[in-house]
Design a protein around this motif. Structure first.
Motif, mmCIF file in Angstrom:
data_model
loop_
_atom_site.group_PDB
_atom_site.id
_atom_site.type_symbol
_atom_site.label_atom_id
_atom_site.label_comp_id
_atom_site.label_asym_id
_atom_site.label_seq_id
_atom_site.Cartn_x
_atom_site.Cartn_y
_atom_site.Cartn_z
ATOM 1 N N CYS A 61 -18.329 22.860 14.514
ATOM 2 C CA CYS A 61 -17.272 22.078 15.146
ATOM 3 C C CYS A 61 -15.954 22.744 14.754
ATOM 4 O O CYS A 61 -15.964 23.754 14.049
ATOM 5 C CB CYS A 61 -17.313 20.617 14.691
ATOM 6 S SG CYS A 61 -16.933 20.349 12.946
ATOM 7 N N ASP A 62 -14.847 22.217 15.204
ATOM 8 C CA ASP A 62 -13.562 22.875 14.943
ATOM 9 C C ASP A 62 -13.136 22.663 13.483
ATOM 10 O O ASP A 62 -12.484 21.676 13.145
ATOM 11 C CB ASP A 62 -12.506 22.313 15.907
ATOM 12 C CG ASP A 62 -11.182 23.064 15.797
ATOM 13 O OD1 ASP A 62 -10.993 23.808 14.802
ATOM 14 O OD2 ASP A 62 -10.342 22.902 16.697
ATOM 15 N N MET A 63 -13.494 23.609 12.641
ATOM 16 C CA MET A 63 -13.225 23.440 11.212
ATOM 17 C C MET A 63 -11.742 23.597 10.867
ATOM 18 O O MET A 63 -11.284 23.085 9.842
ATOM 19 C CB MET A 63 -14.071 24.430 10.391
ATOM 20 C CG MET A 63 -15.562 24.120 10.383
ATOM 21 S SD MET A 63 -15.977 22.463 9.753
ATOM 22 C CE MET A 63 -15.437 22.567 8.041
ATOM 23 N N VAL A 64 -11.015 24.296 11.711
ATOM 24 C CA VAL A 64 -9.567 24.380 11.489
ATOM 25 C C VAL A 64 -8.971 22.982 11.632
ATOM 26 O O VAL A 64 -8.197 22.517 10.782
ATOM 27 C CB VAL A 64 -8.913 25.375 12.481
ATOM 28 C CG1 VAL A 64 -7.387 25.245 12.435
ATOM 29 C CG2 VAL A 64 -9.338 26.802 12.161
ATOM 30 N N ALA A 65 -9.378 22.292 12.703
ATOM 31 C CA ALA A 65 -8.872 20.933 12.928
ATOM 32 C C ALA A 65 -9.334 19.987 11.822
ATOM 33 O O ALA A 65 -8.577 19.123 11.364
ATOM 34 C CB ALA A 65 -9.330 20.437 14.298
ATOM 35 N N VAL A 66 -10.566 20.153 11.379
ATOM 36 C CA VAL A 66 -11.082 19.311 10.291
ATOM 37 C C VAL A 66 -10.228 19.515 9.036
ATOM 38 O O VAL A 66 -9.786 18.549 8.399
ATOM 39 C CB VAL A 66 -12.568 19.635 9.988
ATOM 40 C CG1 VAL A 66 -13.018 18.990 8.675
ATOM 41 C CG2 VAL A 66 -13.467 19.180 11.141
ATOM 42 N N SER A 67 -9.970 20.778 8.701
ATOM 43 C CA SER A 67 -9.202 21.037 7.474
ATOM 44 C C SER A 67 -7.771 20.502 7.610
ATOM 45 O O SER A 67 -7.182 20.041 6.634
ATOM 46 C CB SER A 67 -9.209 22.533 7.138
ATOM 47 O OG SER A 67 -8.610 23.288 8.168
ATOM 48 N N ARG A 68 -7.233 20.538 8.828
ATOM 49 C CA ARG A 68 -5.878 19.993 9.031
ATOM 50 C C ARG A 68 -5.853 18.485 8.787
ATOM 51 O O ARG A 68 -4.890 17.946 8.233
ATOM 52 C CB ARG A 68 -5.399 20.300 10.450
ATOM 53 C CG ARG A 68 -4.938 21.741 10.602
ATOM 54 C CD ARG A 68 -4.392 21.998 11.993
ATOM 55 N NE ARG A 68 -3.993 23.390 12.128
ATOM 56 C CZ ARG A 68 -4.080 24.082 13.250
ATOM 57 N NH1 ARG A 68 -4.563 23.518 14.358
ATOM 58 N NH2 ARG A 68 -3.697 25.341 13.293
ATOM 59 N N GLN A 69 -6.916 17.791 9.193
ATOM 60 C CA GLN A 69 -6.974 16.350 8.958
ATOM 61 C C GLN A 69 -7.016 16.047 7.462
ATOM 62 O O GLN A 69 -6.306 15.169 6.974
ATOM 63 C CB GLN A 69 -8.205 15.739 9.652
ATOM 64 C CG GLN A 69 -8.124 15.714 11.170
ATOM 65 C CD GLN A 69 -6.919 14.931 11.678
ATOM 66 O OE1 GLN A 69 -6.572 13.882 11.142
ATOM 67 N NE2 GLN A 69 -6.257 15.454 12.694
ATOM 68 N N PHE A 70 -7.843 16.779 6.751
ATOM 69 C CA PHE A 70 -7.922 16.558 5.304
ATOM 70 C C PHE A 70 -6.575 16.847 4.647
ATOM 71 O O PHE A 70 -6.097 16.089 3.797
ATOM 72 C CB PHE A 70 -9.025 17.429 4.680
ATOM 73 C CG PHE A 70 -10.369 16.749 4.660
ATOM 74 C CD1 PHE A 70 -10.776 16.012 3.558
ATOM 75 C CD2 PHE A 70 -11.217 16.827 5.751
ATOM 76 C CE1 PHE A 70 -12.016 15.376 3.532
ATOM 77 C CE2 PHE A 70 -12.453 16.196 5.744
ATOM 78 C CZ PHE A 70 -12.855 15.464 4.642
ATOM 79 N N GLN A 71 -5.958 17.948 5.063
ATOM 80 C CA GLN A 71 -4.687 18.323 4.453
ATOM 81 C C GLN A 71 -3.615 17.276 4.754
ATOM 82 O O GLN A 71 -2.810 16.942 3.900
ATOM 83 C CB GLN A 71 -4.264 19.698 4.969
ATOM 84 C CG GLN A 71 -3.340 20.417 4.012
ATOM 85 C CD GLN A 71 -2.028 20.764 4.677
ATOM 86 O OE1 GLN A 71 -1.824 20.446 5.856
ATOM 87 N NE2 GLN A 71 -1.152 21.398 3.927
ATOM 88 N N ALA A 72 -3.644 16.739 5.985
ATOM 89 C CA ALA A 72 -2.643 15.748 6.374
ATOM 90 C C ALA A 72 -2.779 14.477 5.532
ATOM 91 O O ALA A 72 -1.781 13.883 5.107
ATOM 92 C CB ALA A 72 -2.788 15.425 7.863
ATOM 93 N N VAL A 73 -4.016 14.082 5.253
ATOM 94 C CA VAL A 73 -4.228 12.893 4.421
ATOM 95 C C VAL A 73 -3.790 13.175 2.984
ATOM 96 O O VAL A 73 -3.106 12.363 2.361
ATOM 97 C CB VAL A 73 -5.707 12.429 4.466
ATOM 98 C CG1 VAL A 73 -5.926 11.258 3.519
ATOM 99 C CG2 VAL A 73 -6.098 12.048 5.887
ATOM 100 N N LEU A 74 -4.144 14.336 2.477
ATOM 101 C CA LEU A 74 -3.757 14.694 1.105
ATOM 102 C C LEU A 74 -2.243 14.739 0.956
ATOM 103 O O LEU A 74 -1.696 14.353 -0.071
ATOM 104 C CB LEU A 74 -4.360 16.058 0.720
ATOM 105 C CG LEU A 74 -5.856 16.091 0.473
ATOM 106 C CD1 LEU A 74 -6.315 17.519 0.191
ATOM 107 C CD2 LEU A 74 -6.252 15.182 -0.684
ATOM 108 N N ALA A 75 -1.568 15.194 2.000
ATOM 109 C CA ALA A 75 -0.110 15.316 1.945
ATOM 110 C C ALA A 75 0.577 13.984 2.237
ATOM 111 O O ALA A 75 1.803 13.894 2.182
ATOM 112 C CB ALA A 75 0.354 16.372 2.939
ATOM 113 N N GLY A 76 -0.221 12.960 2.570
ATOM 114 C CA GLY A 76 0.351 11.646 2.815
ATOM 115 C C GLY A 76 0.979 11.497 4.197
ATOM 116 O O GLY A 76 1.673 10.534 4.469
ATOM 117 N N ARG A 77 0.711 12.463 5.072
ATOM 118 C CA ARG A 77 1.302 12.394 6.413
ATOM 119 C C ARG A 77 0.500 11.490 7.348
ATOM 120 O O ARG A 77 1.017 10.984 8.332
ATOM 121 C CB ARG A 77 1.373 13.799 7.032
ATOM 122 C CG ARG A 77 2.352 14.734 6.364
ATOM 123 C CD ARG A 77 2.674 15.915 7.284
ATOM 124 N NE ARG A 77 1.481 16.593 7.772
ATOM 125 C CZ ARG A 77 0.848 17.564 7.117
ATOM 126 N NH1 ARG A 77 1.314 17.971 5.950
ATOM 127 N NH2 ARG A 77 -0.229 18.135 7.603
#
Lengths: 296, 325
Positions: A245-261
């Motif tokens: 699946c789109d792992m770039v998009a997956v990693s962006r979601q995780f990063q966004a949550v970690l960054a509090g966005r």
């Protein structure tokens, strides 16, 4: 909290594999990437020609690159292959079987999720041998994760946070067996299933995923809802395991949550769209059956 | 070659020793051993008595403390090691590196065996355990062929022990979370695989359905005996076909390979089955004792008679035959 992209566990076409990592290098907000064939030594020759350029591209993009070792080493050829990882320049080897400790003991290295570290004593032993990072076995509950992280603060503790969970490894190739082939003459039939082959029960419950000699969970681990608990438990990194699946998009979601966005619930809805038709699970972390999903 | 026999209870220990076991292996009745089933295993007192009985008969007692200690509770495993040493165990069978480290430091004279749960499948991995903890024997995982075992024994000074009969793990031991995924109970942590507490049988119009932790593992027709739902020996479906995808419900029987294993330099033969009763222990031990005697005398080792003790009345030689893969 950082993000690590684990090794591709499936038998992808070599060009697809290369292009996947090129895109990760260019676009994915992950801090480190583990590359290399860890499931089946027979697949390694297909990827090896592309490995140098993949490593170079990832490193140039500022990612830390780790080279993963084979999970089950029984043949002489596999021992040689494993020992040769020690020649991996300045990069870290991620140890998935104690076989390779012989050649890298004393040097800094990482321990992958296939090595049994279930407690602080084992973690401390490996830290004394040079382990600077440990990705814990996926079946560990949070209480164990926190106890280990607290006991070895000098070691970066990572947990398996996204992807089908590796549950078992065998000498027997189930993909070959299913196609009535022998492992030695498998015709690489596992390449037909780039996200694993779904195994259902006789009552049509999707249950497991077959990936050659490896058996994975059918459910996809998703610890997005557990990030606060993991942070409090001293976890320093999350592992995202590549799926088709789109792992770039997956990693962006995780990063966004970690960054509090982004809130975890919103990111989870996105993940469901990015990886549809696959149930999420986090049971292991909660001391429940691994297939289950425990709401926050 | 030594014959190593299962002792799930003091009664089974006595049976095994009387039937000719060179050694028995057993564990404490708690989560420190990988056969943690209700009604099985030994108290401290029973272990002391068992060791005394075995030693009177010239047999050894190997104590399996082969689960992976729970984080924050490693004391329970340390106590098991200390108590087994105190009881006079001839060897401890361990899987966890932290626990091996403790044992090697605290009890440097104690003989240490590497459990199959440690999954040491090659010379370099075995060397790790020998160099770090002074391991004297390794129980080889059921992933190797006989020629591969021969290569290992040639290249390592460590003794090797191999399984010759009983339940067959088709996944590399100590590296399997299938049971944990379905039930929340783990071989590595709780010492149970496909635990009976999570098994349900249900009569349906299609026959008897067996479930483990809510997952259907098998279904049996009217006249078919309903086997135990061990997860990796269930019937499942894929887009490519259905059936016993991982392994049929069979038992391992390496009786006909004993000559080859001896030639390969194997030190000890292990019989699986600490959850089995005295009749099993007695029957299987006597069988292997007589086959080994025949082997020593240069006689034929074709000895039938174990079918009654197998799962589904069927056997396999597992990974010992390369074609199994």
């Amino acid at each position: 909290m950082q993000l690590t992209l684990g090794p591709v566990l499936y038998n992808w076409q070599p060009e697809r594999w290369r292009d996947f990592y090129f895109r990760i290098a260019d676009e994915a907000p992950v801090d480190r990437v583990v590359v290399g064939e860890v499931v089946c030594s027979k697949r390694a020759p297909f990827f090896e020609p592309y490995l140098p350029e993949v490593i170079e591209r990832l490193a140039a993009a500022g990612k830390q690159v780790l080279l993963g070792s084979l999970v089950l080493v029984s043949l002489r050829r596999e021992r040689r292959q494993t020992a040769s990882l020690a020649e991996f320049g300045d990069g870290l080897v991620e140890v998935n079987d104690l076989t390779c400790l012989k050649s890298i003991a004393g040097r800094p290295h990482a321990i992958g999720p296939f090595v049994n570290i279930y407690n602080e004593a084992s973690a401390a032993f490996h830290a004394a041998k040079g382990a600077t990072r440990i990705c814990l076995p996926p079946e560990l509950p949070l209480s164990s994760v926190a106890a280990i992280a607290g006991a070895v603060p000098q070691v970066a503790i990572e947990v398996f946070a996204f992807g089908r969970v590796p549950l078992a490894i065998s000498a027997r190739c189930y993909h070959a067996r299913l196609h009535k082939l022998a492992k030695d003459n498998c015709r690489f039939v596992c390449e037909q299933d780039p996200d694993g082959l779904v195994v259902t029960t006789l009552e049509d419950q999707a249950f497991l995923n077959m990936n050659g000699v490896q058996t994975l969970s059918h459910a996809c681990s998703n610890l997005l809802g557990d990030l606060d608990r993991l942070k409090q438990g001293g976890v320093r990194s999350l592992r995202l395991s590549p799926q088709a699946c789109d792992m770039v998009a997956v990693s962006r979601q995780f990063q966004a949550v970690l960054a509090g966005r982004v809130e975890a619930e919103a990111a989870e809805l996105c993940l469901r769209e990015l990886y549809p038709d696959v149930p999420f699970a986090n049971g292991f972390l909660h001391g429940a059956p691994g297939a289950s999903y425990v709401s926050a | 070659m030594e014959l190593i026999c299962p002792a799930g209870t003091p009664a089974a220990l006595k049976s095994a020793v009387e039937a000719g076991a060179d050694a028995v292996y057993c564990g404490f009745a708690d989560e420190t051993n990988a056969r943690n089933f209700p009604g099985l295993n030994f108290s401290r007192e029973q272990l002391r008595e068992g060791v005394a009985l075995a030693h009177r008969r010239g047999a050894k007692v190997l104590v399996a403390i082969n689960t992976f200690p729970r984080a924050g509770a490693v004391d329970l495993w340390h106590r098991a090691v200390d108590d087994a040493v105190k009881a006079g165990a001839d060897a401890l069978i361990l899987a966890d590196v932290g626990l091996m480290d403790y044992t090697a430091r605290r009890h440097p004279e104690q003989r240490l065996h590497v459990s199959v749960q440690a999954a040491a499948a090659n010379v370099d991995a075995i060397a790790f355990y020998v160099e770090n903890f002074g391991a004297r024997r390794v129980v080889l995982p059921r992933v190797l062929s006989v020629p591969e075992i021969a290569e290992i024994t040639r290249e390592t000074a460590c003794e090797t022990e191999v399984f010759v009969f009983g339940g067959l793990c088709v996944m590399a031991e100590g590296r399997c979370s299938l049971s944990s995924y379905a039930t929340g109970k783990s071989p590595n942590m709780q010492g149970v695989c496909s635990p009976p507490s999570h098994v349900v049988y249900q009569e349906t119009p299609q026959g008897t359905t067996s479930r483990l932790g809510g997952f259907t593992i098998n279904r049996f027709g009217r006249n078919e005996p309903a086997g135990y739902p061990t997860l990796c020996k269930g019937r499942f479906s894929t887009a490519q076909g259905a059936g016993y995808l991982f392994e049929d419900p069979v038992s391992l029987d390496a009786t006909t390979l004993l000559a080859g294993l001896r030639e390969a330099g194997v030190t000890a033969l292990k019989i699986e089955g600490r959850q089995r009763g005295r009749a099993y222990v007695d029957g299987v031990v006597r069988h292997f004792r007589s086959v080994l005697a025949a082997l020593d005398a240069g006689l034929s080792t074709e000895a039938p008679g174990l079918t009654a003790f197998t799962e589904g009345q069927a056997t396999t030689q597992g990974a010992y035959r390369k074609t199994w893969r």
